[in-house]
Design a protein around this motif. Structure first.
Motif, PDB file in Angstrom:
ATOM      1  N   VAL A 124       0.795  -1.131   0.155  1.00 24.45           N
ATOM      2  CA  VAL A 124      -0.012   0.074   0.111  1.00 24.45           C
ATOM      3  C   VAL A 124       1.125   1.438  -0.208  1.00 24.45           C
ATOM      4  O   VAL A 124       0.556   2.290  -0.459  1.00 24.45           O
ATOM      5  N   PHE A 125       2.096   1.096   0.367  1.00 28.70           N
ATOM      6  CA  PHE A 125       3.213   2.131   0.395  1.00 28.70           C
ATOM      7  C   PHE A 125       4.211   1.737  -0.681  1.00 28.70           C
ATOM      8  O   PHE A 125       4.895   0.544  -0.161  1.00 28.70           O
ATOM      9  N   GLN A 126       4.625   2.418  -1.639  1.00 28.02           N
ATOM     10  CA  GLN A 126       5.420   1.941  -2.552  1.00 28.02           C
ATOM     11  C   GLN A 126       6.720   2.195  -1.942  1.00 28.02           C
ATOM     12  O   GLN A 126       7.851   1.786  -2.743  1.00 28.02           O
ATOM     13  N   SER A 127       7.082   3.006  -1.243  1.00 26.52           N
ATOM     14  CA  SER A 127       8.410   3.392  -1.054  1.00 26.52           C
ATOM     15  C   SER A 127       8.339   4.366   0.537  1.00 26.52           C
ATOM     16  O   SER A 127       7.319   4.547   1.016  1.00 26.52           O
ATOM     17  N   GLU A 128       9.481   4.399   1.118  1.00 26.79           N
ATOM     18  CA  GLU A 128       9.763   5.096   2.353  1.00 26.79           C
ATOM     19  C   GLU A 128       9.212   6.630   2.240  1.00 26.79           C
ATOM     20  O   GLU A 128       8.407   7.052   3.066  1.00 26.79           O
ATOM     21  N   GLU A 129       9.654   7.125   1.215  1.00 25.26           N
ATOM     22  CA  GLU A 129       8.931   8.722   0.955  1.00 25.26           C
ATOM     23  C   GLU A 129       7.454   8.505   0.754  1.00 25.26           C
ATOM     24  O   GLU A 129       6.898   9.610   1.488  1.00 25.26           O
ATOM     25  N   HIS A 130       6.910   7.866   0.140  1.00 23.21           N
ATOM     26  CA  HIS A 130       5.569   7.491   0.016  1.00 23.21           C
ATOM     27  C   HIS A 130       4.836   7.291   1.510  1.00 23.21           C
ATOM     28  O   HIS A 130       3.902   7.824   1.844  1.00 23.21           O
ATOM     29  N   TYR A 131       5.330   6.582   2.191  1.00 23.72           N
ATOM     30  CA  TYR A 131       4.824   6.006   3.436  1.00 23.72           C
ATOM     31  C   TYR A 131       4.881   7.340   4.478  1.00 23.72           C
ATOM     32  O   TYR A 131       4.010   7.697   5.289  1.00 23.72           O
ATOM     33  N   PHE A 132       6.057   8.102   4.562  1.00 21.33           N
ATOM     34  CA  PHE A 132       6.042   9.364   5.362  1.00 21.33           C
ATOM     35  C   PHE A 132       5.188  10.280   5.089  1.00 21.33           C
ATOM     36  O   PHE A 132       4.329  10.901   5.878  1.00 21.33           O
ATOM     37  N   ASN A 133       4.920  10.440   3.669  1.00 25.50           N
ATOM     38  CA  ASN A 133       4.121  11.709   2.998  1.00 25.50           C
ATOM     39  C   ASN A 133       2.709  11.155   3.507  1.00 25.50           C
ATOM     40  O   ASN A 133       1.865  12.122   3.868  1.00 25.50           O
ATOM     41  N   VAL A 134       2.293   9.908   3.426  1.00 21.31           N
ATOM     42  CA  VAL A 134       1.050   9.409   3.972  1.00 21.31           C
ATOM     43  C   VAL A 134       0.616   9.834   5.426  1.00 21.31           C
ATOM     44  O   VAL A 134      -0.368  10.274   5.991  1.00 21.31           O
ATOM     45  N   MET A 135       1.801   9.312   5.996  1.00 25.64           N
ATOM     46  CA  MET A 135       1.506   9.200   7.370  1.00 25.64           C
ATOM     47  C   MET A 135       1.543  10.638   8.068  1.00 25.64           C
ATOM     48  O   MET A 135       0.984  10.972   9.335  1.00 25.64           O
ATOM     49  N   ASP A 136       2.355  11.570   7.469  1.00 24.14           N
ATOM     50  CA  ASP A 136       2.456  12.973   8.101  1.00 24.14           C
ATOM     51  C   ASP A 136       1.450  14.009   7.490  1.00 24.14           C
ATOM     52  O   ASP A 136       0.905  14.700   8.194  1.00 24.14           O
ATOM     53  N   ASN A 137       0.728  13.453   6.453  1.00 22.81           N
ATOM     54  CA  ASN A 137      -0.308  14.468   5.775  1.00 22.81           C
ATOM     55  C   ASN A 137      -1.449  13.965   5.448  1.00 22.81           C
ATOM     56  O   ASN A 137      -2.684  14.851   5.393  1.00 22.81           O
ATOM     57  N   SER A 138      -1.892  12.647   5.466  1.00 18.20           N
ATOM     58  CA  SER A 138      -3.205  12.100   5.011  1.00 18.20           C
ATOM     59  C   SER A 138      -4.319  12.468   6.090  1.00 18.20           C
ATOM     60  O   SER A 138      -4.154  12.199   7.311  1.00 18.20           O
ATOM     61  N   GLU A 139      -5.384  12.949   5.582  1.00 16.57           N
ATOM     62  CA  GLU A 139      -6.628  13.077   6.634  1.00 16.57           C
ATOM     63  C   GLU A 139      -7.269  11.854   6.881  1.00 16.57           C
ATOM     64  O   GLU A 139      -7.718  11.698   7.945  1.00 16.57           O
ATOM     65  N   ALA A 140      -7.013  10.927   6.016  1.00 15.53           N
ATOM     66  CA  ALA A 140      -7.705   9.468   6.286  1.00 15.53           C
ATOM     67  C   ALA A 140      -7.099   8.697   7.248  1.00 15.53           C
ATOM     68  O   ALA A 140      -7.480   8.103   8.234  1.00 15.53           O
ATOM     69  N   VAL A 141      -5.741   9.074   7.546  1.00 15.75           N
ATOM     70  CA  VAL A 141      -4.900   8.507   8.684  1.00 15.75           C
ATOM     71  C   VAL A 141      -5.431   8.899   9.893  1.00 15.75           C
ATOM     72  O   VAL A 141      -5.759   8.184  11.026  1.00 15.75           O
ATOM     73  N   GLN A 142      -5.638  10.319   9.897  1.00 13.67           N
ATOM     74  CA  GLN A 142      -5.863  11.006  11.276  1.00 13.67           C
ATOM     75  C   GLN A 142      -7.659  10.241  11.543  1.00 13.67           C
ATOM     76  O   GLN A 142      -7.815  10.238  12.722  1.00 13.67           O
ATOM     77  N   GLU A 143      -8.274  10.121  10.398  1.00  7.62           N
ATOM     78  CA  GLU A 143      -9.703   9.683  10.564  1.00  7.62           C
ATOM     79  C   GLU A 143      -9.738   8.319  11.351  1.00  7.62           C
ATOM     80  O   GLU A 143     -10.302   7.908  12.331  1.00  7.62           O
ATOM     81  N   ILE A 144      -8.673   7.530  10.821  1.00  2.00           N
ATOM     82  CA  ILE A 144      -8.670   6.046  11.326  1.00  2.00           C
ATOM     83  C   ILE A 144      -8.219   6.251  12.775  1.00  2.00           C
ATOM     84  O   ILE A 144      -8.789   5.529  13.602  1.00  2.00           O
ATOM     85  N   PHE A 145      -7.138   7.094  13.128  1.00  2.00           N
ATOM     86  CA  PHE A 145      -6.668   7.182  14.512  1.00  2.00           C
ATOM     87  C   PHE A 145      -7.828   7.621  15.334  1.00  2.00           C
ATOM     88  O   PHE A 145      -7.777   7.327  16.792  1.00  2.00           O
ATOM     89  N   GLN A 146      -8.854   8.263  14.870  1.00  2.89           N
ATOM     90  CA  GLN A 146      -9.763   8.931  15.772  1.00  2.89           C
ATOM     91  C   GLN A 146     -11.210   7.803  15.752  1.00  2.89           C
ATOM     92  O   GLN A 146     -12.111   8.156  16.497  1.00  2.89           O
ATOM     93  N   ASN A 147     -11.230   7.111  14.840  1.00  4.03           N
ATOM     94  CA  ASN A 147     -12.275   6.237  14.995  1.00  4.03           C
ATOM     95  C   ASN A 147     -12.907   5.458  15.958  1.00  4.03           C
ATOM     96  O   ASN A 147     -13.945   5.308  16.299  1.00  4.03           O
ATOM     97  N   THR A 148     -11.873   4.949  16.920  1.00  5.02           N
ATOM     98  CA  THR A 148     -12.182   4.143  18.008  1.00  5.02           C
ATOM     99  C   THR A 148     -12.621   5.202  19.316  1.00  5.02           C
ATOM    100  O   THR A 148     -12.390   4.503  20.297  1.00  5.02           O
TER     101      THR A 148
END
Length: 343
Positions: A124-148
């Motif tokens: 789902v992450f194609q590289s380390e740069e892609h991984y960091f970019n998603v984890m630092d900036n994605s609103e979807a990540v924050q939504e998942i973090f808050q879901n519970t």
């Protein structure tokens, strides 16, 4: 894909007793006093790594920054080495409000909220740069973090655990065909199990502490993890071939008890949030240095590192992407959001 819920009552019960013994009668929440001043709070944070592991180093920084930014009103005590239980157990403790905070793998959270499955999805992450970019900036990540949040816990930060690749006793894994018939240890994550099956191997879920002996005795043929597993946990003594499949970048996640959090002042909440961000960012460098050291040390142990063509493994994992997206609209939306950060 179905996700099993539940946990070992015995394990969690023992962990609770250990926690209560360690904590005595200390209060873990705070409130303002009659003059409106913030009362100091003592919090407990558990994780399963040793004190020489880079994640512990960064969690120490978390405690220091949180104390500084809260004017010494937040004191976080660390419980490393799985002292308060395995990851599944400490998640249950945080969820119930018995434990204040824990650092756990996103894979372990999958059984509590299926939305976390995306972090274990291979490639789902194609590289380390892609991984960091998603984890630092994605609103979807924050939504998942808050879901519970309404279920008793939520996530306030993350730490990189690097890439995960396959290592075996002595065999290079250059294609899915090389994994045919091989028993590979995986985390107790439904997605990780499906991943190894798709990649050609026979997944064998087990706790991390059992891996060394299982490799040594031939119970399993290999495992998948980052390079530090070869040195910090001495797996390099019994596994001599590390193949860079780089199939996952699974973050470590900092979870907090909702009931504890709601008892903090806004200043204390902000102090912890800021400390999580700062320690997460500096952890990237701490981790990079730890990996360089781990590779050097593992080579001295006789481990050979193999750079391979990942495309056959990516192709094998593609059906899992399609299955994940077909589950519901949120899954499709999260997957598309993650891919939009691949520059």
């Amino acid at each position: 894909m179905k996700f099993k819920k539940g946990f070992s009552l015995i394990s969690v019960g023992l962990s609770s007793l250990l926690l209560l013994a360690a904590c005595g009668n200390d209060e873990s929440t705070s409130s303002s006093n009659a003059e409106g001043e913030t009362e100091p709070v003592s919090l407990r944070l558990a994780h399963n790594q040793g004190e020489d592991h880079p994640i512990h180093t960064s969690l120490v920084e978390l405690t220091e920054v949180a104390s500084e930014k809260s004017s010494d009103s937040v004191d976080i005590e660390l419980f490393p080495n799985g002292q308060l239980g395995d990851e599944r157990g400490v998640i249950e403790l945080v969820k119930s409000g018995t434990l204040d905070m824990a650092k756990v793998s996103a894979s372990a959270l999958e059984s509590f909220d299926s939305n976390y499955a995306i972090f274990s999805l291979p490639y789902v992450f194609q590289s380390e740069e892609h991984y960091f970019n998603v984890m630092d900036n994605s609103e979807a990540v924050q939504e998942i973090f808050q879901n519970t949040r309404d279920e008793g816990f939520f996530s306030v930060g993350w730490y990189t655990g690097g890439q995960r690749s396959i290592y075996t006793a002595d065999k290079e894994v250059a294609s899915p065909a090389d994994l045919n018939g091989m028993k590979i240890r995986v985390q107790e994550s439904p997605t990780s199990i499906s991943m190894i099956e798709a990649m050609g191997g026979a997944p064998t879920p087990m706790s991390f502490g059992e891996v060394y002996t299982s490799l040594q005795q031939g119970v399993i043929d290999g495992a998948e993890n980052n390079e530090t597993g070869l040195t910090s946990n001495k797996h390099g003594e019994v596994a001599k071939a590390y193949s860079y499949t780089e199939h996952q970048y699974v973050p470590d996640v900092l979870i907090v008890s909702t009931s504890m959090w709601d008892g903090l002042s806004e200043e204390q909440q902000q102090a912890i949030t800021d400390a999580a961000v700062e320690s997460s960012e500096s952890h990237k460098q701490v981790w990079a240095e730890a990996i360089e050291t781990a590779i050097t040390d593992a080579e001295e142990m006789g481990v050979t590192f193999y750079e391979i063509d990942k495309q056959p493994f990516i192709d094998a994992a593609t059906p899992l992407h399609e299955t994940y997206q077909s589950e519901n609209e949120d899954s499709k939306r999260y997957f598309e959001d993650f891919q939009s950060y691949n520059e």
